[in-house]
Scaffold this active site. Sequence first.
Site, PDB file in Angstrom:
ATOM      1  N   ASP A  54      52.374  17.946 -11.282  1.00 30.84           N
ATOM      2  CA  ASP A  54      51.540  16.777 -11.601  1.00 30.84           C
ATOM      3  C   ASP A  54      50.152  17.158 -12.120  1.00 30.84           C
ATOM      4  OD1 ASP A  54      53.712  15.516 -10.467  1.00 30.84           O
ATOM      5  OD2 ASP A  54      52.699  14.997  -8.592  1.00 30.84           O
ATOM      6  N   GLU A  62      55.822   7.639 -14.653  1.00 32.99           N
ATOM      7  CA  GLU A  62      56.557   6.923 -13.601  1.00 32.99           C
ATOM      8  C   GLU A  62      55.632   6.006 -12.797  1.00 32.99           C
ATOM      9  OE1 GLU A  62      58.141   9.697 -10.734  1.00 32.99           O
ATOM     10  OE2 GLU A  62      56.194  10.620 -10.376  1.00 32.99           O
ATOM     11  N   ARG A 121      61.468  19.641 -13.043  1.00 31.55           N
ATOM     12  CA  ARG A 121      61.027  20.655 -12.069  1.00 31.55           C
ATOM     13  C   ARG A 121      61.984  21.832 -11.997  1.00 31.55           C
ATOM     14  NH1 ARG A 121      59.829  16.881  -7.062  1.00 31.55           N
ATOM     15  NH2 ARG A 121      61.478  18.106  -6.100  1.00 31.55           N
TER      16      ARG A 121
HETATM   17  O1  F6P Z   1      54.733  15.787  -6.852  1.00 35.28           O
HETATM   18  C1  F6P Z   1      55.765  16.271  -7.633  1.00 35.28           C
HETATM   19  C2  F6P Z   1      56.784  15.217  -7.923  1.00 35.28           C
HETATM   20  O2  F6P Z   1      57.783  15.770  -8.756  1.00 35.28           O
HETATM   21  C3  F6P Z   1      56.232  13.934  -8.546  1.00 35.28           C
HETATM   22  O3  F6P Z   1      55.956  14.067  -9.911  1.00 35.28           O
HETATM   23  C4  F6P Z   1      57.323  12.960  -8.214  1.00 35.28           C
HETATM   24  O4  F6P Z   1      56.858  11.624  -8.155  1.00 35.28           O
HETATM   25  C5  F6P Z   1      57.757  13.409  -6.836  1.00 35.28           C
HETATM   26  O5  F6P Z   1      57.410  14.774  -6.740  1.00 35.28           O
HETATM   27  C6  F6P Z   1      59.233  13.227  -6.569  1.00 35.28           C
HETATM   28  O6  F6P Z   1      59.456  13.488  -5.231  1.00 35.28           O
HETATM   29  P1  F6P Z   1      60.877  13.914  -4.634  1.00 35.28           P
HETATM   30  O7  F6P Z   1      61.115  15.326  -5.051  1.00 35.28           O
HETATM   31  O8  F6P Z   1      60.667  13.796  -3.164  1.00 35.28           O
HETATM   32  O9  F6P Z   1      61.892  12.995  -5.202  1.00 35.28           O
END
Ligand code: F6P
Length: 342
Positions: free
Chosen positions: A125, A220, A273
């Site tokens: 982020d 988002e 990610r």
């Molecule tokens: O903080 C990193 C992140 O990938 C955000 O961009 C996203 O909103 C969140 O984590 C998603 O969380 P999770 O992996 O718990 O679904």
Amino acid sequence: MNFGILTSGGDTPGMNTVIKSVYRRCIQNNHKLIGFSGGWKGLLDNNSIRISESVLDDIDLGGTILGSGRTNPLMVDNGIETIKQTLEKNSITAMIAIGGEDTLGVANELCKAGLPMIGVPKTIDNDLDGTDYTFGFNTAITIATEAMDRLHSTAKSHNRVIVVEIMGRHAGWMTLHSGIAAGAHMILIPEFSLSKAEIVNIIKKRYDNGNTWGIVAVSEGYSFSKTETNDMEKDEFGHVLLDKLDVAQSIADLLKNELGITTRAIKLGHVQRGGSPTAFDRVLCTQLGFSAYDLAINKEFGKMPALQGIHIVPIDLSQAVARLKTVDEQSWKVARKLMGLD
Ligand code: F6P
């Protein structure tokens, strides 16, 4: 000396590179590095993992060999005391926590309670203060850019507007940078909302000029109403799962209904990610790992290495977590110019 290390929060490409770099310095200087698994939970449960020398020879893959999680030890009864006992049992002289605002916020509190904490700033982020970039951001925007490049050709072939939803929570850095890099025709970020009329008008202008397709990059966390998220499910740090808002679909529906055009909505989601870190992130993570090791050796607790310009400098954890680093006006202006708004 015995050092501890953990990875916490959303996994981020580059975590293994940081672990590997700290481990390399430990091996070179005859210190021991103990990994704790699954984020803070590993410290609460005294669940350690042996880091093996093979990590030094492996290429830098994504994810984390230690596992990650979103457990908040400050919400657990006697959480701080339990962590203190784990550190004592393992004779840990410095504990390195790799994480974003939540993880480093916890590390800062533990440090105030007298524990030997050091942070390493990670998050796709890019919303941590005090550092120019967090690791993982470069990889994530590279993935999002490539995805939008690919959507470009299919949107054009079918005369459609494709609305692409990009992660980043309440910070629009990922959407802004990947949107600029991919030449998106509209960029929508939480920090600088456009009205529904402006959104419709930007695409209408394209269509009026004969360009009957387009790419929209939307965060988002983009929302027309702040109250929308009040009743939604939250994680242990109080964050709602923003992808449940379906913001890309709402924008696609708005454009379809107002302009009578064909639209599609895509969520890039966790693919942003995944996989190996970019060269930029690998170099940054190596530098961060080496600097975190130096902080540990020098017992400079309550600090984290931060990228400022082209160098890594130590800064206080309290400074990094004092506020969320969101998109500033000057950075946003680039997107406004791209969209022809200025
Ligand atoms: O903080 C990193 C992140 O990938 C955000 O961009 C996203 O909103 C969140 O984590 C998603 O969380 P999770 O992996 O718990 O679904």
